[in-house]
Structures are given as structure tokens and as C-alpha cells.
Scaffold this motif. Structure first.
Motif, PDB file in Angstrom:
ATOM      1  N   LEU A   1     -16.902 -24.590  87.201  1.00  9.73           N
ATOM      2  CA  LEU A   1     -17.014 -24.030  88.554  1.00  9.73           C
ATOM      3  C   LEU A   1     -17.318 -22.528  88.482  1.00  9.73           C
ATOM      4  O   LEU A   1     -18.169 -22.028  89.230  1.00  9.73           O
ATOM      5  CB  LEU A   1     -15.718 -24.281  89.344  1.00  9.73           C
ATOM      6  CG  LEU A   1     -15.639 -23.619  90.726  1.00  9.73           C
ATOM      7  CD1 LEU A   1     -16.730 -24.139  91.661  1.00  9.73           C
ATOM      8  CD2 LEU A   1     -14.268 -23.827  91.359  1.00  9.73           C
TER       9      LEU A   1
ATOM     10  N   PHE B   1     -25.502 -21.302  92.133  1.00 11.33           N
ATOM     11  CA  PHE B   1     -24.976 -21.438  93.495  1.00 11.33           C
ATOM     12  C   PHE B   1     -24.221 -20.201  93.963  1.00 11.33           C
ATOM     13  O   PHE B   1     -23.343 -20.275  94.799  1.00 11.33           O
ATOM     14  CB  PHE B   1     -24.096 -22.679  93.580  1.00 11.33           C
ATOM     15  CG  PHE B   1     -24.847 -23.916  93.197  1.00 11.33           C
ATOM     16  CD1 PHE B   1     -25.760 -24.486  94.070  1.00 11.33           C
ATOM     17  CD2 PHE B   1     -24.688 -24.485  91.945  1.00 11.33           C
ATOM     18  CE1 PHE B   1     -26.489 -25.605  93.717  1.00 11.33           C
ATOM     19  CE2 PHE B   1     -25.419 -25.600  91.579  1.00 11.33           C
ATOM     20  CZ  PHE B   1     -26.319 -26.164  92.469  1.00 11.33           C
TER      21      PHE B   1
ATOM     22  N   LEU C   1     -23.463 -19.370  97.650  1.00  9.25           N
ATOM     23  CA  LEU C   1     -22.406 -20.016  98.419  1.00  9.25           C
ATOM     24  C   LEU C   1     -21.105 -19.227  98.347  1.00  9.25           C
ATOM     25  O   LEU C   1     -20.179 -19.450  99.124  1.00  9.25           O
ATOM     26  CB  LEU C   1     -22.135 -21.426  97.872  1.00  9.25           C
ATOM     27  CG  LEU C   1     -22.915 -22.609  98.436  1.00  9.25           C
ATOM     28  CD1 LEU C   1     -24.405 -22.424  98.299  1.00  9.25           C
ATOM     29  CD2 LEU C   1     -22.476 -23.891  97.768  1.00  9.25           C
ATOM     30  N   PHE C   2     -21.035 -18.328  97.357  1.00 10.79           N
ATOM     31  CA  PHE C   2     -19.755 -17.669  97.091  1.00 10.79           C
ATOM     32  C   PHE C   2     -19.780 -16.162  97.327  1.00 10.79           C
ATOM     33  O   PHE C   2     -18.805 -15.581  97.753  1.00 10.79           O
ATOM     34  CB  PHE C   2     -19.331 -17.939  95.638  1.00 10.79           C
ATOM     35  CG  PHE C   2     -19.045 -19.400  95.391  1.00 10.79           C
ATOM     36  CD1 PHE C   2     -17.770 -19.897  95.541  1.00 10.79           C
ATOM     37  CD2 PHE C   2     -20.059 -20.269  95.032  1.00 10.79           C
ATOM     38  CE1 PHE C   2     -17.506 -21.245  95.337  1.00 10.79           C
ATOM     39  CE2 PHE C   2     -19.803 -21.619  94.826  1.00 10.79           C
ATOM     40  CZ  PHE C   2     -18.524 -22.110  94.980  1.00 10.79           C
TER      41      PHE C   2
ATOM     42  N   THR D   1     -17.781 -23.200 102.381  1.00  6.05           N
ATOM     43  CA  THR D   1     -17.077 -21.962 102.071  1.00  6.05           C
ATOM     44  C   THR D   1     -17.215 -21.030 103.283  1.00  6.05           C
ATOM     45  O   THR D   1     -18.103 -21.227 104.115  1.00  6.05           O
ATOM     46  CB  THR D   1     -17.679 -21.256 100.840  1.00  6.05           C
ATOM     47  OG1 THR D   1     -19.012 -20.848 101.168  1.00  6.05           O
ATOM     48  CG2 THR D   1     -17.730 -22.171  99.632  1.00  6.05           C
TER      49      THR D   1
ATOM     50  N   GLN E   1     -20.642 -19.549 103.479  1.00  4.77           N
ATOM     51  CA  GLN E   1     -21.667 -20.399 104.088  1.00  4.77           C
ATOM     52  C   GLN E   1     -21.588 -20.358 105.609  1.00  4.77           C
ATOM     53  O   GLN E   1     -22.612 -20.322 106.292  1.00  4.77           O
ATOM     54  CB  GLN E   1     -21.503 -21.846 103.613  1.00  4.77           C
ATOM     55  CG  GLN E   1     -21.953 -22.088 102.197  1.00  4.77           C
ATOM     56  CD  GLN E   1     -21.681 -23.527 101.785  1.00  4.77           C
ATOM     57  OE1 GLN E   1     -20.539 -23.925 101.615  1.00  4.77           O
ATOM     58  NE2 GLN E   1     -22.725 -24.304 101.640  1.00  4.77           N
TER      59      GLN E   1
ATOM     60  N   THR F   1     -10.501 -26.484  92.871  1.00  9.12           N
ATOM     61  CA  THR F   1     -11.733 -26.640  92.088  1.00  9.12           C
ATOM     62  C   THR F   1     -12.595 -27.715  92.733  1.00  9.12           C
ATOM     63  O   THR F   1     -13.794 -27.529  92.949  1.00  9.12           O
ATOM     64  CB  THR F   1     -11.392 -27.064  90.643  1.00  9.12           C
ATOM     65  OG1 THR F   1     -10.346 -26.244  90.145  1.00  9.12           O
ATOM     66  CG2 THR F   1     -12.609 -26.955  89.751  1.00  9.12           C
TER      67      THR F   1
ATOM     68  N   PHE G   1     -14.497 -26.710  95.948  1.00  9.38           N
ATOM     69  CA  PHE G   1     -15.676 -25.865  95.778  1.00  9.38           C
ATOM     70  C   PHE G   1     -16.809 -26.625  95.100  1.00  9.38           C
ATOM     71  O   PHE G   1     -17.987 -26.394  95.403  1.00  9.38           O
ATOM     72  CB  PHE G   1     -15.308 -24.585  95.024  1.00  9.38           C
ATOM     73  CG  PHE G   1     -14.518 -23.631  95.888  1.00  9.38           C
ATOM     74  CD1 PHE G   1     -15.146 -22.922  96.902  1.00  9.38           C
ATOM     75  CD2 PHE G   1     -13.158 -23.475  95.724  1.00  9.38           C
ATOM     76  CE1 PHE G   1     -14.432 -22.063  97.727  1.00  9.38           C
ATOM     77  CE2 PHE G   1     -12.433 -22.624  96.542  1.00  9.38           C
ATOM     78  CZ  PHE G   1     -13.061 -21.918  97.544  1.00  9.38           C
ATOM     79  N   LEU G   2     -16.455 -27.546  94.220  1.00 11.98           N
ATOM     80  CA  LEU G   2     -17.497 -28.380  93.620  1.00 11.98           C
ATOM     81  C   LEU G   2     -18.125 -29.276  94.691  1.00 11.98           C
ATOM     82  O   LEU G   2     -19.334 -29.518  94.687  1.00 11.98           O
ATOM     83  CB  LEU G   2     -16.925 -29.215  92.468  1.00 11.98           C
ATOM     84  CG  LEU G   2     -16.525 -28.407  91.225  1.00 11.98           C
ATOM     85  CD1 LEU G   2     -15.851 -29.295  90.195  1.00 11.98           C
ATOM     86  CD2 LEU G   2     -17.727 -27.709  90.590  1.00 11.98           C
TER      87      LEU G   2
ATOM     88  N   CYS H   1     -18.426 -28.451  97.837  1.00 12.81           N
ATOM     89  CA  CYS H   1     -19.299 -27.562  98.613  1.00 12.81           C
ATOM     90  C   CYS H   1     -20.668 -27.464  97.924  1.00 12.81           C
ATOM     91  O   CYS H   1     -21.713 -27.548  98.573  1.00 12.81           O
ATOM     92  CB  CYS H   1     -18.705 -26.162  98.717  1.00 12.81           C
ATOM     93  SG  CYS H   1     -17.210 -26.067  99.697  1.00 12.81           S
ATOM     94  N   ILE H   2     -20.630 -27.294  96.600  1.00 12.89           N
ATOM     95  CA  ILE H   2     -21.874 -27.177  95.831  1.00 12.89           C
ATOM     96  C   ILE H   2     -22.654 -28.489  95.922  1.00 12.89           C
ATOM     97  O   ILE H   2     -23.859 -28.504  96.174  1.00 12.89           O
ATOM     98  CB  ILE H   2     -21.562 -26.832  94.359  1.00 12.89           C
ATOM     99  CG1 ILE H   2     -20.987 -25.417  94.267  1.00 12.89           C
ATOM    100  CG2 ILE H   2     -22.815 -26.971  93.494  1.00 12.89           C
ATOM    101  CD1 ILE H   2     -20.546 -25.016  92.868  1.00 12.89           C
TER     102      ILE H   2
ATOM    103  N   HIS I   1     -24.182 -28.970  99.371  1.00 14.97           N
ATOM    104  CA  HIS I   1     -25.280 -28.011  99.534  1.00 14.97           C
ATOM    105  C   HIS I   1     -26.517 -28.494  98.780  1.00 14.97           C
ATOM    106  O   HIS I   1     -27.632 -28.508  99.302  1.00 14.97           O
ATOM    107  CB  HIS I   1     -24.834 -26.646  99.008  1.00 14.97           C
ATOM    108  CG  HIS I   1     -25.962 -25.683  98.774  1.00 14.97           C
ATOM    109  ND1 HIS I   1     -26.605 -25.042  99.801  1.00 14.97           N
ATOM    110  CD2 HIS I   1     -26.567 -25.282  97.629  1.00 14.97           C
ATOM    111  CE1 HIS I   1     -27.563 -24.277  99.300  1.00 14.97           C
ATOM    112  NE2 HIS I   1     -27.565 -24.397  97.984  1.00 14.97           N
ATOM    113  N   LEU I   2     -26.281 -28.919  97.542  1.00 13.85           N
ATOM    114  CA  LEU I   2     -27.378 -29.393  96.701  1.00 13.85           C
ATOM    115  C   LEU I   2     -28.024 -30.623  97.325  1.00 13.85           C
ATOM    116  O   LEU I   2     -29.248 -30.750  97.394  1.00 13.85           O
ATOM    117  CB  LEU I   2     -26.805 -29.739  95.320  1.00 13.85           C
ATOM    118  CG  LEU I   2     -27.766 -29.940  94.171  1.00 13.85           C
ATOM    119  CD1 LEU I   2     -28.573 -28.684  93.963  1.00 13.85           C
ATOM    120  CD2 LEU I   2     -26.997 -30.273  92.902  1.00 13.85           C
TER     121      LEU I   2
END
Lengths: 107, 281
Positions: A94, A102, A105-106, B45, B48, B153, B156-157, B159-160, B163-164
Motif C-alpha cells: 500500500l 496512485f 488518491l492520497f 479517500t 478524492q 490497509t 485504501f486498497l 479505494c485504489i 479507482h482503477l
């Protein structure tokens, strides 16, 4: 809404890119004596955590949020006990993703 | 029966917390039902959300990666918790930024839930994203303390991942409708473990009972009654129609109807000839 002072997800490798800035990481406590805590980062390096730990005893894994004040040191403002079980390899990935592809996004 | 008078979707504006509608729009297929698709719970997030654009058709709607955002799930730390008479206000800091949240407390259960939420605690929030006078804030309908910190964790994964998913699909030129995007995201195994994005559809219902050793004819009758178009009919289905459609003699149909009625799977409506499924009706 305020996104002016984010805490960046880092491992030891990424920490050095953010010296002077706010970071967050999870370490496995190796040693804790006299105000300085030594922890192992998710990417298996040693980190020095400064600042005052909370009165509660630290668990095996601890999240620290604070200012990166050296290549391998963080001055922690917030300490969160994350318990005795934590998946460090996922966390490490992560950190890499949040600083790589990414990042938008953060940060 | 009451479904036609009470629109759960409008009242609660969705989330995985209300039984899905099956009867509202019998003419509209499930996959293209916009109302339902916009109810997805999107992991995001704060960063975003701060960059979300305001969608044109509806003032309160936001767009992230081209997908309209209503309900979101976020994970972060509770700060500046303030108790007021009717609600509890706090700031959620997820490390990427901070967003103001409030949780209305109407019932004792709400009060109890919020009593356990203390300053500095990590929580997962399900809430509705709102914009008011240019400020964005979250109206939470569930605030739950994080006990397993791998959830952070994981969030947030997610979220990724989402998004992807949303950006990649678009890049492929498929120009997916918002509904399809959301729907597929919700069906991925990764999301399945999460907190029930949507209640079951009638099809799941029949599947469930299919294993209970219902006779063939019983199952056919039940399946027919559970077709979305039939669920939407207020009077239900006439037994003659069942017979004609399934090409089964009326006495066999009646036998099945009695068996299904005893099991509590169907009920008679305006008279003893019309029947409806109890599933999602």
C-alpha cells in the motif's frame, strides 16, 4: 474539508523522500527504552521513533504519525496500538502504491 | 403489498441497508435500473472527495472517476467530537485530509453506537456525501470502530481498486454506463466480504429454496411468481395463467400452490385465484 496537511503512507525506503513532512507508518516494536523506540518497518528496516509514547503499553505493531526528521527517524505525535497481528506485506505494498501510480488518491 | 405505497429507496436513499426494490418498476430490467445503481457504496479517500466534480444533473451529486457518488465508505480517525442535542459532529481524518461528519441520533441505538466512538479512535463510516454552500460533508448512517487494523490497509486498497476499475473501463472506450460500472464493482469477490452492498434479489431467494427439495412443479410455479414483472403486479398472478404459461394441468398447479402457501413462500391476493410470491414483494 481540509487536505492541506496529509500524512503520507511510508515505509523506511519512502521515508527519506519526506523529511520535514508529516508521515504515517506501522512498525513492529523491537525495543523501547527511555523515550526512544526502535521499530522494524514494513520493508524490514530499522526505524527510530522519537517523541513520547502513550502511557498504555505498546502492542507488537504500532502506527505512528508524525514528522519525518531523518532518513530513519520519525518524531511521532500520535501513537496507535495496532495489536499483535498485522499484515506488514500488504501495508508495504500500500505504501508503494500510495506513493507511486496512485499518488493522486492520497496526496 | 405495501411496497407500492412505500418507496424505501426514496426514503433512505439507498445503501445496502434496505431490502432491494423488486416491485417498483416492473417494466425496467434489473441491470438498467438507475435508481438502484446509484446507491452503491463507494470506498473513497478524503482527497478524492475534495477533487470530486459536481455533477450537472443534480446539485447534490458528485462525480469521482466519472461515477456518481452518493453513499461512501471511509476509514479514518475521529477528531473534534462534539455532542449536540440531535446529532454528534466530528471530523474524520483519513490521512489524506479531513472531512466534517455528523451522525443524527434519533433512537437509543444511535446514541449507544455513538457513545462507543471516542476522540482519536479509528472508525469505518458509511455515509451520504452532501454538498452545502460549497462545503462537502458526510452524513453518517453507521460509525463503527475499527478493531482489526488490517481494515485500514484494506480500505485504501479498495479505494485504489475501485479507482482503477472505473478509470480503466473508460480508457478501454467501453463508455460503460454508470450503472454497469457500479454493478460490476459490487459483484467482485473483493467487495463481497463488505457490509452488504445490496440486499438479495428474488433470484437468490429462489435459489435458496431450490435446495429444500421442492418438487419440480412447485419450483416452476415459484420461479414464475418471482419473475420481476410478476412481483410488480399488485394482484399477483391468476392460477389459470400459471397453468397456461407452465403448461401444467390446473389440479397440479393447485397442489403446488397449496404446498408453497403452507411453506409461506406465496400468498393469495385479491381472491383465491391470484397468488404472489412473498419474496421481496
Amino acid at each position: 474539508m481540509d487536505t492541506s496537511s496529509p500524512a503520507v503512507f511510508v515505509n523506511a525506503e519512502l521515508l527519506r523522500m519526506y523529511i520535514g513532512r508529516k508521515v504515517r507508518t506501522v512498525v513492529q516494536i523491537v525495543r523501547s527504552d527511555g523515550g526512544v523506540v526502535i521499530g522494524r518497518s514494513a520493508d524490514e528496516q530499522q526505524l527510530v521513533i522519537k517523541g513520547s509514547p502513550p502511557p498504555l503499553p505498546l502492542t507488537t505493531f504500532v502506527e505512528v504519525i508524525g514528522i519525518a526528521d531523518g532518513n530513519q527517524s520519525i518524531h511521532a505525535e500520535i501513537w496507535n496500538n495496532f495489536g499483535d497481528i498485522f499484515d506488514t506485506s500488504s501495508f508495504n505494498r500500500l505504501c508503494e502504491l500510495a506513493n507511486g501510480e496512485f499518488k493522486s488518491l492520497f496526496l | 403489498m405495501f411496497a407500492s405505497q412505500f418507496d424505501g429507496n426514496a426514503a433512505f436513499s439507498g445503501g445496502g441497508f434496505m431490502p432491494s426494490q423488486a416491485t417498483q418498476n416492473p417494466d425496467v430490467g434489473f441491470s438498467s435500473n438507475k435508481n438502484r445503481d446509484s446507491q452503491g457504496l463507494l470506498p473513497l479517500t478524503v482527497k478524492q472527495i475534495s477533487e470530486a466534480s459536481v455533477s450537472n444533473d443534480d446539485k447534490s451529486n458528485f462525480l469521482v472517476d466519472g461515477v456518481s457518488v452518493n453513499n461512501v465508505t471511509m476509514v479514518g480517525m475521529v477528531l473534534n467530537r462534539v455532542e449536540r442535542v440531535t446529532d454528534i459532529a466530528f471530523t474524520l481524518d483519513d490521512g489524506t485530509g479531513r472531512i466534517e461528519c455528523n451522525r443524527w441520533v434519533n433512537e437509543a441505538v444511535d446514541t449507544k453506537e455513538m457513545e462507543g466512538i471516542q476522540e482519536g479512535m479509528y472508525v469505518q463510516i458509511h455515509g451520504h456525501l452532501k454538498g452545502f454552500q460549497g462545503k462537502r460533508h458526510l452524513v453518517a448512517f453507521a460509525v463503527r470502530p475499527v478493531t482489526d487494523f488490517n481494515e485500514i490497509t484494506c480500505h485504501f486498497l479498495e479505494c485504489i481498486y475501485v479507482h482503477l476499475y472505473n478509470t480503466k473501463l473508460k480508457a478501454q472506450g467501453g463508455a460503460p454506463t454508470q450503472g454497469q460500472t457500479m454493478g460490476s464493482v459490487m459483484n467482485t469477490p473483493m467487495q463481497k466480504e463488505s457490509k452488504g452492498y445490496q440486499a438479495g434479489t428474488p433470484n437468490q431467494f429462489s435459489g435458496q429454496f431450490g435446495m429444500d427439495g421442492l418438487k419440480d412443479i412447485d419450483q416452476k410455479v415459484l420461479d414464475y411468481l418471482q419473475q420481476p414483472s410478476n412481483l410488480g403486479r399488485e394482484k399477483g398472478v391468476h392460477r389459470d395463467e400459471l397453468g397456461q404459461h407452465l403448461k401444467i394441468p390446473l389440479d397440479k398447479i393447485m397442489e403446488s400452490i397449496r404446498a408453497l402457501e403452507e411453506e409461506g413462500l406465496i400468498y393469495s391476493t385479491i381472491d383465491e385465484c391470484h397468488y404472489k410470491s412473498t419474496g421481496n414483494g
